[in-house]
Design a protein around this motif. Structure first.
Motif, short mmCIF file in Angstrom:
data_model
loop_
_atom_site.label_atom_id
_atom_site.label_comp_id
_atom_site.label_asym_id
_atom_site.label_seq_id
_atom_site.Cartn_x
_atom_site.Cartn_y
_atom_site.Cartn_z
N HIS A 101 44.15 64.78 74.69
CA HIS A 101 43.74 64.69 73.29
C HIS A 101 44.95 64.95 72.40
CE1 HIS A 101 42.27 66.85 69.53
NE2 HIS A 101 41.87 65.61 69.38
N SER A 102 45.17 64.08 71.41
CA SER A 102 46.20 64.29 70.39
C SER A 102 47.57 64.48 71.03
CB SER A 102 45.79 65.48 69.52
OG SER A 102 46.58 65.57 68.36
N MET A 103 48.20 65.65 70.88
CA MET A 103 49.48 65.89 71.53
C MET A 103 49.39 65.67 73.03
SD MET A 103 51.75 69.42 71.65
CE MET A 103 50.58 70.24 72.75
N GLY A 104 48.27 66.07 73.62
CA GLY A 104 48.07 65.86 75.05
C GLY A 104 48.03 64.39 75.41
N ALA A 105 47.51 63.56 74.51
CA ALA A 105 47.50 62.12 74.73
C ALA A 105 48.92 61.56 74.64
CB ALA A 105 46.59 61.43 73.71
N ILE A 106 49.71 62.08 73.73
CA ILE A 106 51.10 61.64 73.59
C ILE A 106 51.88 61.99 74.86
CG2 ILE A 106 53.26 62.02 72.34
CD1 ILE A 106 51.47 62.55 69.83
N ILE A 107 51.71 63.22 75.35
CA ILE A 107 52.37 63.63 76.59
C ILE A 107 51.92 62.75 77.75
CG2 ILE A 107 52.60 65.52 78.26
CD1 ILE A 107 52.22 67.44 75.83
N SER A 108 50.62 62.41 77.77
CA SER A 108 50.09 61.53 78.82
C SER A 108 50.77 60.16 78.78
CB SER A 108 48.58 61.37 78.66
OG SER A 108 47.91 62.60 78.82
N GLY A 109 50.99 59.64 77.57
CA GLY A 109 51.67 58.36 77.42
C GLY A 109 53.11 58.42 77.93
N ILE A 110 53.80 59.52 77.63
CA ILE A 110 55.17 59.69 78.10
C ILE A 110 55.22 59.72 79.63
CG2 ILE A 110 57.12 61.31 78.18
CD1 ILE A 110 56.35 62.09 75.29
N LEU A 111 54.32 60.50 80.23
CA LEU A 111 54.29 60.59 81.69
C LEU A 111 53.92 59.26 82.33
CD1 LEU A 111 52.61 64.08 82.20
CD2 LEU A 111 54.89 63.41 83.00
N SER A 112 52.94 58.57 81.74
CA SER A 112 52.49 57.29 82.30
C SER A 112 53.59 56.25 82.26
CB SER A 112 51.26 56.78 81.54
OG SER A 112 50.18 57.69 81.66
N GLY A 113 54.37 56.24 81.18
CA GLY A 113 55.46 55.28 81.06
C GLY A 113 56.67 55.65 81.89
N THR A 114 56.87 56.94 82.13
CA THR A 114 58.05 57.41 82.85
C THR A 114 57.86 57.33 84.36
OG1 THR A 114 58.49 58.96 81.04
CG2 THR A 114 59.66 59.34 83.10
N LEU A 115 56.67 57.74 84.82
CA LEU A 115 56.40 57.82 86.26
C LEU A 115 55.13 57.04 86.61
CD1 LEU A 115 57.10 61.65 86.70
CD2 LEU A 115 58.63 59.77 87.35
N PRO A 116 55.17 55.73 86.44
CA PRO A 116 53.96 54.93 86.69
C PRO A 116 53.47 55.00 88.13
CG PRO A 116 55.89 53.51 86.42
CD PRO A 116 56.31 54.89 86.03
N GLU A 117 54.36 55.32 89.06
CA GLU A 117 53.96 55.40 90.46
C GLU A 117 53.13 56.65 90.75
OE1 GLU A 117 57.71 57.76 90.11
OE2 GLU A 117 56.97 55.85 89.31
N ARG A 118 53.15 57.63 89.84
CA ARG A 118 52.40 58.87 90.06
C ARG A 118 51.11 58.94 89.25
NH1 ARG A 118 55.61 64.32 91.07
NH2 ARG A 118 53.51 64.69 91.90
N VAL A 119 51.05 58.24 88.13
CA VAL A 119 49.88 58.34 87.25
C VAL A 119 48.89 57.22 87.57
CG1 VAL A 119 49.07 58.34 84.87
CG2 VAL A 119 51.25 59.44 85.45
N ILE A 120 47.70 57.60 88.00
CA ILE A 120 46.66 56.63 88.37
C ILE A 120 46.10 55.94 87.14
CG2 ILE A 120 44.41 56.37 89.49
CD1 ILE A 120 45.08 58.94 91.08
N GLY A 121 46.00 56.67 86.07
CA GLY A 121 45.47 56.14 84.81
C GLY A 121 45.35 57.27 83.81
N ALA A 122 45.11 56.93 82.53
CA ALA A 122 45.05 57.94 81.48
C ALA A 122 43.90 57.65 80.52
CB ALA A 122 46.37 58.01 80.72
N GLY A 123 43.04 58.65 80.35
CA GLY A 123 42.00 58.60 79.33
C GLY A 123 42.47 59.40 78.13
#
Length: 288
Positions: A101-123
């Motif tokens: 949520h909010s800042m947490g969503a931004i951090i999720s976007g950074i992680l998803s774009g940086t390490l796509p092989e580790r992140v299954i998906g992001a809500g």
């Protein structure tokens, strides 16, 4: 079957202890929950029990809730993202999903774009792109950080006579509208006793301006690099409705599914929580 109750865990990381609330079946989809700025893991209290088949570990990010504080100058989006990865390592999760949520969503976007092989998906809930500034603004931005840092030592946290007074302060003093019920959920985890009253656990450093911000191109590049599924719940009266240019950018991301719901920035803690949970539940079941 998702349990309605949660339990507490602690992660003793190399430089800090991080607290978390945990819901669900340990054999379910591994999900790390990330709250917004100045909030805490209780932000997911209303939607977590409605998410089926997930093992949700909702963190108090460093400086928030029951987690420890970092040394001077220690907070940034990338530092918080690194903490999330340390928690994943502690859990033994090579691959995991994110709920932010909010800042947490931004951090999720950074992680998803940086390490796509580790992140299954992001809500994501009402957040995706960080506040940005361009390279020419960097000296002034850094100066604001230095000046505020030097002034921080002379500031004192407020002390409230009761939790109810603290809840009122959160309702009246927040950067976004928040109901009393929603504020009560967040405040309970965010307070500690002090001189016969109550004050915030939150690290005062979190109130400092960022010493350095991504440029708009930096921010867009992280989102464009995402390869895993993303479901974004946007609040029609949330933080981004005042920034049509940001909304326009988000709509152009063809790899992100956007759901618009009437409600404010904390709609997952308000009357819209069941609707938010239904969208995210469907998304996580699809990932599983």
């Amino acid at each position: 079957m998702q349990t309605t109750s949660s339990h507490e865990v602690r992660f003793n990381l190399p430089s800090i202890e991080v607290a978390a609330k945990v819901w669900g079946d340990p054999d379910g989809l591994p999900v790390i929950g990330l709250h917004g700025w100045l909030d805490n893991a209780a932000t997911f209290d209303l939607i977590a029990p409605r998410l089926q088949g997930v093992h949700l570990v909702a963190l108090d990010l460093p400086g928030h809730g029951l987690s420890g504080h970092l040394p001077a100058g220690g907070y940034s989006l990338w530092q918080q993202a690194a903490t999330v990865l340390q928690v994943a390592e502690s859990l033994g999760w090579e691959r995991f999903a994110l709920l932010g949520h909010s800042m947490g969503a931004i951090i999720s976007g950074i992680l998803s774009g940086t390490l796509p092989e580790r992140v299954i998906g992001a809500g994501l809930i009402d957040g995706l792109l960080p506040f940005t500034s361009e390279a020419d603004d960097a000296p002034k931005q850094m100066a604001r950080f230095f000046e505020a840092s030097l002034a921080l030592s002379s500031k004192r946290k407020p002390v409230y006579r009761s939790m109810e007074q603290a809840v009122s302060a959160r309702v009246m003093g927040g950067t976004t509208p928040l109901s009393r019920e929603a504020a009560g959920i967040l405040v309970e985890r965010g307070l500690m006793s002090d001189h016969g009253g109550w004050t915030w656990r939150t690290d005062p450093q979190l109130m400092l301006p960022s010493p350095l911000r991504f440029t708009s191109r930096h921010a867009l590049t992280f989102i464009e690099a995402i390869r895993s599924p993303v479901s974004l719940v946007l609040a029609n009266q949330g933080v981004m409705h005042k920034h049509p240019q940001v909304l326009e950018r988000i709509e152009r991301f063809e790899h992100i599914v956007v759901h618009r719901i009437d409600g404010g920035h904390h709609l997952h803690l308000e009357s819209q929580a069941p609707e938010v949970a239904t969208i995210l539940d469907s998304f996580f079941q699809g990932l599983a």
